[in-house]
Design an enzyme around this catalytic site. Structure first.
Site, PDB file in Angstrom:
ATOM      1  N   GLN A 282       1.158  -1.164  -0.135  1.00 43.42           N
ATOM      2  CA  GLN A 282      -0.341  -0.086  -0.265  1.00 43.42           C
ATOM      3  C   GLN A 282       1.225   1.012   0.204  1.00 43.42           C
ATOM      4  O   GLN A 282       1.509   1.514   0.283  1.00 43.42           O
ATOM      5  CB  GLN A 282      -0.661   0.084   1.412  1.00 43.42           C
ATOM      6  CG  GLN A 282      -2.286  -1.424   1.536  1.00 43.42           C
ATOM      7  CD  GLN A 282      -3.238  -0.975   0.409  1.00 43.42           C
ATOM      8  OE1 GLN A 282      -3.752   0.137  -0.316  1.00 43.42           O
ATOM      9  NE2 GLN A 282      -4.281  -1.955  -0.055  1.00 43.42           N
ATOM     10  N   CYS A 408     -10.612  -0.952  -4.725  1.00 42.43           N
ATOM     11  CA  CYS A 408      -9.556   0.755  -4.774  1.00 42.43           C
ATOM     12  C   CYS A 408     -10.508   1.434  -5.913  1.00 42.43           C
ATOM     13  O   CYS A 408      -9.844   1.987  -6.539  1.00 42.43           O
ATOM     14  CB  CYS A 408      -8.199   0.339  -4.870  1.00 42.43           C
ATOM     15  SG  CYS A 408      -7.768  -1.257  -6.393  1.00 42.43           S
TER      16      CYS A 408
HETATM   17  N1  SAH Z   1      -4.492  -6.850  -0.087  1.00 41.12           N
HETATM   18  C1  SAH Z   1      -3.240  -6.538  -0.040  1.00 41.12           C
HETATM   19  C2  SAH Z   1      -3.057  -6.437  -1.938  1.00 41.12           C
HETATM   20  C3  SAH Z   1      -3.719  -5.321  -2.237  1.00 41.12           C
HETATM   21  S1  SAH Z   1      -3.590  -5.002  -3.488  1.00 41.12           S
HETATM   22  C4  SAH Z   1      -2.507  -5.071   0.295  1.00 41.12           C
HETATM   23  O1  SAH Z   1      -3.319  -4.713   1.384  1.00 41.12           O
HETATM   24  O2  SAH Z   1      -1.553  -5.144   0.709  1.00 41.12           O
HETATM   25  C5  SAH Z   1      -3.853  -6.555  -4.877  1.00 41.12           C
HETATM   26  C6  SAH Z   1      -3.041  -7.791  -4.804  1.00 41.12           C
HETATM   27  O3  SAH Z   1      -4.028  -8.248  -5.986  1.00 41.12           O
HETATM   28  C7  SAH Z   1      -1.787  -7.259  -5.769  1.00 41.12           C
HETATM   29  O4  SAH Z   1      -0.901  -7.878  -4.764  1.00 41.12           O
HETATM   30  C8  SAH Z   1      -1.569  -8.385  -6.926  1.00 41.12           C
HETATM   31  O5  SAH Z   1      -0.599  -8.706  -7.303  1.00 41.12           O
HETATM   32  C9  SAH Z   1      -3.081  -9.222  -6.777  1.00 41.12           C
HETATM   33  N2  SAH Z   1      -3.582  -9.545  -7.439  1.00 41.12           N
HETATM   34  C10 SAH Z   1      -4.328  -9.273  -8.853  1.00 41.12           C
HETATM   35  N3  SAH Z   1      -4.329 -10.756  -9.008  1.00 41.12           N
HETATM   36  C11 SAH Z   1      -5.169 -11.412  -8.671  1.00 41.12           C
HETATM   37  C12 SAH Z   1      -5.332 -12.874  -9.086  1.00 41.12           C
HETATM   38  N4  SAH Z   1      -6.304 -13.236 -10.158  1.00 41.12           N
HETATM   39  N5  SAH Z   1      -5.678 -13.858  -7.756  1.00 41.12           N
HETATM   40  C13 SAH Z   1      -4.718 -13.014  -6.768  1.00 41.12           C
HETATM   41  N6  SAH Z   1      -4.552 -12.008  -6.595  1.00 41.12           N
HETATM   42  C14 SAH Z   1      -4.171 -11.252  -7.776  1.00 41.12           C
END
Ligand code: SAH
Length: 455
Positions: A282, A408
């Site tokens: 983040q 988001c």
């Molecule tokens: N919850 C975490 C990350 C959120 S961002 C935090 O708060 O820091 C969204 C995340 O989803 C990213 O890390 C991205 O790599 C991942 N992502 C994108 N597509 C995805 C999918 N199909 N399955 C699992 N993860 C995915």
């Protein structure tokens, strides 16, 4: 009315992209950089059947919400869209955006919205910046930001949303490139070496990461660069990333250590995290803590629950919730992030969290169908495109009591909540958290409660 005409309009509304909306003789015009309440003179640039785009030429009467942006290039730069709007008005705009999306896309009439959580200081909040490197007309290497909707670089070494350290780092990188006669990458021809400089800063630890993204495998004289950068207090990680593809995607998938370690650490809510260049983290750590607190409150954990945290990144939400849950499982698509997540669990001596690499929409259905896993609470935090229907379908089948949706993009949030609420869930609470002041983006947390068993 025709193209290039000058019109006087009052801005009455704002689009999701942050464009002011006003009417000239009943015809709707979108005007970038105009604020609700402004009376402006605008030049019509493009006309479609029902609406058009105009350029702000002159402010005749400024809105009470109009302020002078702190950044001198706020208008040209693609990074900020609403810096000329007073911060409290930005928050009102974002709260309305969420509400309107839930109404229009989600079809929800009554929305249990709680007041949006704003920032104490909406400047210098970003812990990450990715600066493109290019060449100006005279052949000098420049660094800056992309202008809105284009890849033209506006030279700038400081961004008011980022940390002050960025500027010092960029000056060293530019001086190094000049000294070693190293070329900047050119997107059009695909030639040239240095593409981007990625900088991360641990707000809590004050550790700095610099990752140089190159169109190649080797950076000539790299040791000279590390010598310069090492003198900056807090420097912890200097890496090289090769990206030899002609693409808009900034990072390639190979990381080489140049100096120090390959990661930095930072802390959110008392939990320490290791962050690699390729992992998502983040960007606004102060607001993130507030966001996670709300997610925790919505999840209502008592210590007995099994929680799945989908799209878990480096395990931030998972580990935060693990403090109050029986067991947490995280799923994430990026292997480096899952490596970080596992190490982060160890770092914090958290033993009730387990992580899986893969697509959430594949891992969850497979685990459910083959292993019969269950969940009391499911947390999702997907990228802007939202959740895949296959994932939502599995969530409905697993029947968790609660779904906490961290989003988001409130448009895809509204679409996914509609889907879930047509299948037995109801929205209990919704709250916006502003993580991205001066941009049109806003984070939303929603709590869904299982109402009826439809499966
Ligand atoms: N919850 C975490 C990350 C959120 S961002 C935090 O708060 O820091 C969204 C995340 O989803 C990213 O890390 C991205 O790599 C991942 N992502 C994108 N597509 C995805 C999918 N199909 N399955 C699992 N993860 C995915």
């Amino acid at each position: 009315m025709k193209k290039d005409d000058l019109v006087t309009i009052t801005i009455e509304d704002m689009s999701a992209e942050g464009h002011g909306i006003g009417k000239a003789d009943g015809y709707t015009l979108f005007v970038k950089d105009a604020v609700i309440g402004d009376v402006i003179e605008a030049k019509i640039m493009k006309m479609k059947k029902n609406y058009g785009f105009a350029r702000l030429m002159k402010i005749i009467e400024a809105s009470k919400d109009r302020v002078t942006p702190q950044c001198p290039i706020a208008r040209q730069c693609g990074g900020c869209q609403i810096q000329e709007m007073e911060y409290k008005a930005q928050l009102r705009f974002k709260e309305n955006l969420i509400r309107n999306h839930l109404r229009r896309i989600g079809g929800f009439e009554t929305i249990p919205m709680e007041p949006i959580v704003g920032m104490d200081n909406p400047y210098r909040y970003r812990n990450k910046a990715q600066f493109p490197i290019g060449t100006d007309r005279d052949g000098n290497v420049i660094v800056g930001f992309y202008a809105g909707r284009t890849h033209t670089i506006i030279p700038a070494e400081d961004c008011k949303l980022g940390v002050k350290e960025n500027e010092i780092i960029l000056k060293e990188v530019l001086a190094f490139m000049k000294e070693q006669n190293i070329s900047a990458y050119d997107e059009k021809s695909g030639k040239g070496l240095v593409r981007h400089v990625l900088i991360r800063y641990g707000f809590f630890t004050k550790e700095i990461m610099v990752c140089i993204v190159i169109n190649g495998k080797k950076l000539p004289g790299a040791e000279k660069l590390t010598k310069r950068l090492r003198t900056i207090p807090g420097m912890t990680s200097i890496t090289l990333n090769s990206n030899e593809k002609q693409t808009n995607v900034i990072l390639g998938d190979r990381i080489e250590l140049l100096w120090g370690q390959t990661y930095i650490t930072d802390t959110i809510g008392g939990i320490s995290f290791q962050i690699s260049p390729l992992s998502f983290y983040q960007v606004n750590p102060i607001q993130t803590e507030k966001l996670y607190q709300i997610a925790m409150e919505y999840a209502g954990l008592t210590g007995k629950e099994t929680v799945w945290d989908l799209y878990c990144g480096i395990g931030t939400i998972s580990l935060f919730l693990a403090q109050k849950a029986k067991q947490v499982y995280g799923v994430e698509i990026v292997p480096d992030a899952i490596e970080d997540a596992k190490k982060n669990a160890k770092r914090n001596k958290i033993e009730n969290a387990q992580f899986y690499v893969g697509k959430a929409e594949e891992v969850l259905p497979e685990k459910y169908e083959k292993e019969g896993i269950c969940a009391d609470v499911i947390v999702v935090d997907p990228p802007r495109k939202g959740c895949d229907e296959k994932l939502l379908d599995t969530i409905v089948k697993m029947k968790p009591e609660k779904v906490v949706y961290v989003s988001c993009d409130s448009a895809t949030l509204a679409r996914d909540l509609k889907w879930l609420c047509e299948r037995g869930y109801a929205i209990e609470r919704v709250r916006g958290v502003d993580q991205f002041g001066h941009t049109c983006h806003v984070e939303t947390v929603a709590l869904l409660i299982k109402k009826i068993d439809k499966v």
